[in-house]
Scaffold this motif. Structure first.
Motif, mmCIF file in Angstrom:
data_model
loop_
_atom_site.group_PDB
_atom_site.id
_atom_site.type_symbol
_atom_site.label_atom_id
_atom_site.label_comp_id
_atom_site.label_asym_id
_atom_site.label_seq_id
_atom_site.Cartn_x
_atom_site.Cartn_y
_atom_site.Cartn_z
ATOM 1 N N LYS A 228 0.829 -1.210 0.000
ATOM 2 C CA LYS A 228 0.000 0.000 0.000
ATOM 3 C C LYS A 228 0.865 1.263 0.000
ATOM 4 O O LYS A 228 0.904 2.012 0.973
ATOM 5 C CB LYS A 228 -0.951 -0.027 1.188
ATOM 6 C CG LYS A 228 -2.253 0.733 0.950
ATOM 7 C CD LYS A 228 -3.352 0.336 1.906
ATOM 8 C CE LYS A 228 -3.100 0.759 3.314
ATOM 9 N NZ LYS A 228 -4.238 0.504 4.215
ATOM 10 N N ALA A 229 1.527 1.492 -1.135
ATOM 11 C CA ALA A 229 2.480 2.595 -1.239
ATOM 12 C C ALA A 229 2.066 3.564 -2.342
ATOM 13 O O ALA A 229 1.633 3.141 -3.423
ATOM 14 C CB ALA A 229 3.882 2.065 -1.517
ATOM 15 N N VAL A 230 2.206 4.867 -2.075
ATOM 16 C CA VAL A 230 1.899 5.893 -3.066
ATOM 17 C C VAL A 230 3.027 6.930 -3.083
ATOM 18 O O VAL A 230 3.619 7.236 -2.052
ATOM 19 C CB VAL A 230 0.551 6.608 -2.790
ATOM 20 C CG1 VAL A 230 -0.621 5.654 -2.949
ATOM 21 C CG2 VAL A 230 0.533 7.243 -1.410
ATOM 22 N N VAL A 231 3.298 7.443 -4.272
ATOM 23 C CA VAL A 231 4.262 8.533 -4.442
ATOM 24 C C VAL A 231 3.576 9.597 -5.288
ATOM 25 O O VAL A 231 3.024 9.290 -6.344
ATOM 26 C CB VAL A 231 5.541 8.054 -5.157
ATOM 27 C CG1 VAL A 231 6.492 9.229 -5.384
ATOM 28 C CG2 VAL A 231 6.223 6.951 -4.353
ATOM 29 N N GLY A 232 3.576 10.823 -4.822
ATOM 30 C CA GLY A 232 2.941 11.902 -5.564
ATOM 31 C C GLY A 232 3.831 13.117 -5.620
ATOM 32 O O GLY A 232 4.700 13.310 -4.761
ATOM 33 N N GLY A 233 3.618 13.935 -6.634
ATOM 34 C CA GLY A 233 4.378 15.159 -6.692
ATOM 35 C C GLY A 233 4.292 15.868 -8.019
ATOM 36 O O GLY A 233 3.652 15.407 -8.965
ATOM 37 N N ASP A 234 4.949 17.014 -8.047
ATOM 38 C CA ASP A 234 5.159 17.776 -9.268
ATOM 39 C C ASP A 234 6.474 17.273 -9.851
ATOM 40 O O ASP A 234 7.548 17.631 -9.388
ATOM 41 C CB ASP A 234 5.221 19.267 -8.931
ATOM 42 C CG ASP A 234 5.411 20.149 -10.147
ATOM 43 O OD1 ASP A 234 5.813 19.621 -11.211
ATOM 44 O OD2 ASP A 234 5.192 21.367 -10.037
#
Length: 297
Positions: A228-234
């Motif tokens: 259950k891993a998420v990576v977010g960004g600009d």
């Protein structure tokens, strides 16, 4: 007796190897720069819960709030309450947020707590590094400037959160050295936020690969949590199969990317299943809010 002795010797010989595993050379971990805040349940004084009651729902919200005070998109701090209201309205499990000041984080976290009034919340803020001083890059107001990941954990499952942060070894010529912030919420989820080079797409892609192929798996192993891993960004990269600097080129096997049609992206592990996306136009920043709805089954 002999078997016990051999087992003990094996344990002694293996322990230093496991405990001294160096981080990948593509990133530099900076634990002393990370600011972590954990808060207990918000309580009944708020407007009421907006987070999903479904046990399988997992919602990630990506924001770039342009609040350094220097950029042309700066709007006298109004992007923070505007972003906060979107956090409250959408009730995300995690938020990844760029271009904020360290004093903005508590305000954003309060909106998340209001959305999940019976749960614990956390924030992990990592400042960009100023190449001139090797210290935290500053907003115009003097507070630290950087990115953060925020999240919530059900009170009954709360066992704390481990915070990580660092900068990329490869940087462009800007005084603002690009960074990432990650959080391992014990036995619940793993999340990272990043803001990549804006002056060089090849550099942004190299930083993205350093995060996704090197730092994330290393930190997941360090935390003991690889689900259950998420990576977010600009990412300052667009999805374009005809471009060598295609955002998809930094997505590892077993992960899925969902972009906003521009430079914001959310990447998630295979145990999270895609549901839907939605863009929210915002008045006080030059980036949309980017919501990705996922499920755990």
């Amino acid at each position: 007796m002999r078997l016990t002795t051999v087992t003990s010797l094996l344990a002694i010989s293996l322990f230093p190897i496991l405990s001294t595993c160096a981080p990948p050379s593509t990133v530099q971990l900076l634990p002393d720069n990370v600011i972590k805040t954990t808060l207990g349940p918000y309580g009944s004084s708020g407007r009421g819960r907006t987070g999903s009651t479904s046990a399988t729902s997992f919602v990630e919200l990506q924001l770039n709030l342009c609040n350094s005070g220097f950029a042309g998109c700066y709007a006298n701090g109004d992007s923070i309450p505007e972003g906060g209201e979107l956090i409250y309205a959408t009730g995300p499990n995690t938020i990844t947020v760029n271009e904020i000041c360290s004093n903005d984080v508590s305000e954003l976290q309060s909106y998340l707590g209001e959305a999940w009034p019976t749960d614990y919340t956390y924030s992990v803020f990592m400042p960009a590094i100023d190449k001139r001083t090797n210290a935290a890059y500053k907003c115009k107001n003097g507070f630290q400037y950087g990115s953060a990941v925020l999240g919530r954990v059900e009170a009954a499952k709360w066992s704390g959160v481990t915070a990580y942060g660092g900068k990329y070894t490869s940087q462009d010529s800007s005084n603002e050295q690009r960074i990432f912030a990650c959080a391992a919420a014990t036995d619940d989820h793993f999340a990272c936020a990043t803001h990549l080079s804006s002056s060089s797409e090849p550099m942004a892609l190299a930083q993205c690969k350093a995060l996704m192929f090197d730092a994330v798996p290393y930190l997941q192993k360090e935390s003991g949590w690889n689900h259950k891993a998420v990576v977010g960004g600009d990412f300052n990269l667009e999805y374009d199969p005809d471009d060598a600097e295609n955002a998809q080129n930094c997505v590892p096997s077993g992960w899925t990317r969902k972009g906003d049609g521009s430079v914001q992206h959310v990447v998630f592990s295979s145990d999270l299943k895609f549901g839907s996306t939605k863009k929210y136009g915002l008045s006080y920043t030059d980036h949309d809010g980017w919501l990705v709805k996922l499920t755990t089954s």
